[in-house]
Scaffold this active site. Sequence first.
Site, short mmCIF file in Angstrom:
data_model
loop_
_atom_site.label_atom_id
_atom_site.label_comp_id
_atom_site.label_asym_id
_atom_site.label_seq_id
_atom_site.Cartn_x
_atom_site.Cartn_y
_atom_site.Cartn_z
N MET A 264 0.83 -1.21 0.00
CA MET A 264 0.00 0.00 0.00
C MET A 264 0.86 1.27 0.00
O MET A 264 0.50 2.26 -0.63
CB MET A 264 -0.92 -0.02 1.22
CG MET A 264 -1.90 1.16 1.25
SD MET A 264 -2.97 1.22 -0.22
CE MET A 264 -4.02 -0.19 0.12
N CYS A 265 2.01 1.22 0.67
CA CYS A 265 2.86 2.42 0.72
C CYS A 265 3.38 2.76 -0.67
O CYS A 265 3.51 3.94 -1.03
CB CYS A 265 4.03 2.21 1.68
SG CYS A 265 5.06 0.78 1.29
N THR A 266 3.67 1.74 -1.47
CA THR A 266 4.13 1.97 -2.84
C THR A 266 3.02 2.56 -3.69
O THR A 266 3.22 3.49 -4.46
CB THR A 266 4.63 0.65 -3.47
OG1 THR A 266 5.69 0.13 -2.67
CG2 THR A 266 5.12 0.88 -4.89
#
Length: 460
Positions: free
Chosen positions: A234-236
């Site tokens: 999700m951070c990417t």
Amino acid sequence: MADAEEPEKKRRRIEDLTEKMAVESGHRDGGWDGRWNHVRKFLERPGPFTHPDFEPSTESLQFLLETCKILVIGAGGLGCELLKNLALSGFRLIHVVDMDTIDVSNLNRQFLFRPKDVGRPKAEVAADFINNRIPGCKVVPHFKKIQDFDESFYRQFHIIVCGLDSIIARRWINGMLISVLSYEDGVLDPSSIIPLIDGGTEGFKGNARVILPGMTACIDCTLELYPPQINFPMCTIASMPRLPEHCIEYARILQWPKEQPFGETSLDGDNPEHIQWVFERSKDRASQFNIPGVTYRLTQGVVKRIIPAVASTNAVIAAACATEVFKIATSAYIPLNNYLVFNDVDGLYTYTFEAERKENCTACSQVPQDLQFPPSAKLQEVLEYLTENASLQMKSPAITTTLEGKNKTLYLQSVKSIEERTRPNLCKTLKELGLSDGQEIAVADVTTPQTVLFKINFTA
């Protein structure tokens, strides 16, 4: 202009010839004389590869033509091949279930469909094509989800064959066929077994398997064999996109629920308007980070988790599955035992092996599976175990238990109001929720029609 007319003239000539042959033979429902000679060679004479207990007769062919009911689940790449193979092998009482409509991208390999059919239900078009092309064949279409039918629907079939692209759907039908089994004094009644023939393809790779529910390894027994679904961090997706897929996932996961472009409705991968919306937002996102490669087709592939299909692989696997249906229906040959793998990425490679039943399989063992957790573990950890464990791979488990004689819902995700009410339980420990050592919890999930029982065993 003359060149354009040639294919149409050829088609009419073939149709006229087929019609003439059916009429002249005097039995339009069965086709021309000698129609089933190729099948009779397998069923009406002995051979070196027949089943040891096989006795040649004319009754087996009559069973195929007049009695045997087959259910084909899926009318896509594998399903079209399966319907064609089964109908040409003598099976004339066929039902087909498919919830999808025809997309233009299907036409390169799903040969029962034409450009004029785009937008129509796959099951209905496939059934019409087979019924019109093969005299006497009665394919009944069902433009529905497999979950829309109850036990009585599935009990009517002698054999079920799957050409699915969904592991969830495979697990559900596997659970349904296990649920219809009947036991007397702990002994399985063989008459309650409905064989399941399952085929799957992924590019140049494929597999076919024969499942006798209650006797051989089921889908859930070998869940680790299925490749895990690719998920991007999700951070990417949110902060550092590098691939066009990251941009599409951003629009799908974050922008769709936030903007709700079509109201409170979930994203439908088969709805062109939904895909177009995701495509436009993905392009905007990609342009911000100078990422090339976002196309409508890629967007559809990411949203629907599409794996590129190869027509020849579908043909091989469907042929293997149809052969197993024929062997089981006629008892003329020993069926596959029980898993066939096919690979023609580099050359041609195939082998078979016997997948073994799992003693504590959640689907077919009828034994509550133990869950090892300390009393201090939070319900969130149990939920993560149910979804992430390779042997379980649940999607949206609902957890209930019995406390002080009353049924209590610990967490339910599918209903918004109940999810909000039970969400605080995720942060509570098992002890705080009132669970004790040896406590049974019941878990419902989209991967199975039956509730799965687990036993909580407290660890130090």
